[in-house]
Design an enzyme around this catalytic site. Structure first.
Site, mmCIF file in Angstrom:
data_model
loop_
_atom_site.group_PDB
_atom_site.id
_atom_site.type_symbol
_atom_site.label_atom_id
_atom_site.label_comp_id
_atom_site.label_asym_id
_atom_site.label_seq_id
_atom_site.Cartn_x
_atom_site.Cartn_y
_atom_site.Cartn_z
ATOM 1 N N THR A 98 -24.914 -71.285 -78.152
ATOM 2 C CA THR A 98 -25.389 -70.607 -79.350
ATOM 3 C C THR A 98 -26.384 -69.524 -78.960
ATOM 4 O O THR A 98 -27.211 -69.714 -78.080
ATOM 5 C CB THR A 98 -26.075 -71.638 -80.277
ATOM 6 O OG1 THR A 98 -25.132 -72.669 -80.554
ATOM 7 C CG2 THR A 98 -26.545 -70.989 -81.570
ATOM 8 N N CYS B 95 -43.265 -52.185 -51.302
ATOM 9 C CA CYS B 95 -42.016 -52.218 -50.545
ATOM 10 C C CYS B 95 -42.102 -53.082 -49.297
ATOM 11 O O CYS B 95 -41.088 -53.508 -48.774
ATOM 12 C CB CYS B 95 -41.610 -50.810 -50.125
ATOM 13 S SG CYS B 95 -41.572 -49.641 -51.476
#
Length: 158
Positions: free
Chosen positions: A21, A108
């Site tokens: 659902t 990074c």
């Protein structure tokens, strides 16, 4: 033409690709959060830019060894500094003990002990890259928070 298999097997909703659902309350809540974020974006960007300017000016006067990387460029909620002659890992831990979160290097290379290739690509030396700290400000960051960071750095760095 790529065949995609369903993630959750069962009732056949979503053309057999996802059973279950729909989370209507979650969808409505997320929609409201997006609308609120969009309505606050310009004002919040201005507030964070002001905090960034405060941070940079306070650093210049209180922590002269700290050099802001690319001042005036980049994101308005980020301050990246190098403090030559320091151990950024030690500083990060001491700041953490004072309740201040920061990171070393660039996002990074956060999981590497090698100097950030990104910081080296923008012209920082290996030593500068290894003595850098990254501070990110957000919705809950205040002027008092910025002042605490600068005060603590001034004590730690001398």
């Amino acid at each position: 033409g790529t065949q995609i298999s369903s993630v959750i097997q069962g009732g056949g909703q979503e053309f057999g690709m996802r059973s279950g659902t729909e989370n209507v309350a979650g969808i409505v809540g997320f929609s409201y959060a997006l609308e609120r974020a969009a309505s606050l974006r310009a004002k919040e960007a201005e507030r964070l830019a002001d905090l960034q300017n405060l941070f940079v000016s306070q650093l210049a006067s209180r922590v002269p060894k700290a050099v802001v990387t690319a001042p005036g460029a980049g994101l308005y909620n980020l301050v990246h500094v190098t403090i030559l002659g320091t151990d950024n890992e030690r500083l990060m831990m001491e700041l953490d003990e004072a309740g201040i979160q920061c990171a070393v290097g660039s996002a990074c290379s956060a999981s590497s002990d090698q100097p950030s290739h990104v910081l080296q690509a923008i012209g920082l030396s290996e030593e500068q890259a290894q003595t850098s700290l990254r501070f990110t400000m957000g919705r809950s960051t205040t002027k008092q928070d910025v002042q605490k960071i600068v005060d603590t750095l001034a004590k730690l760095v001398g």
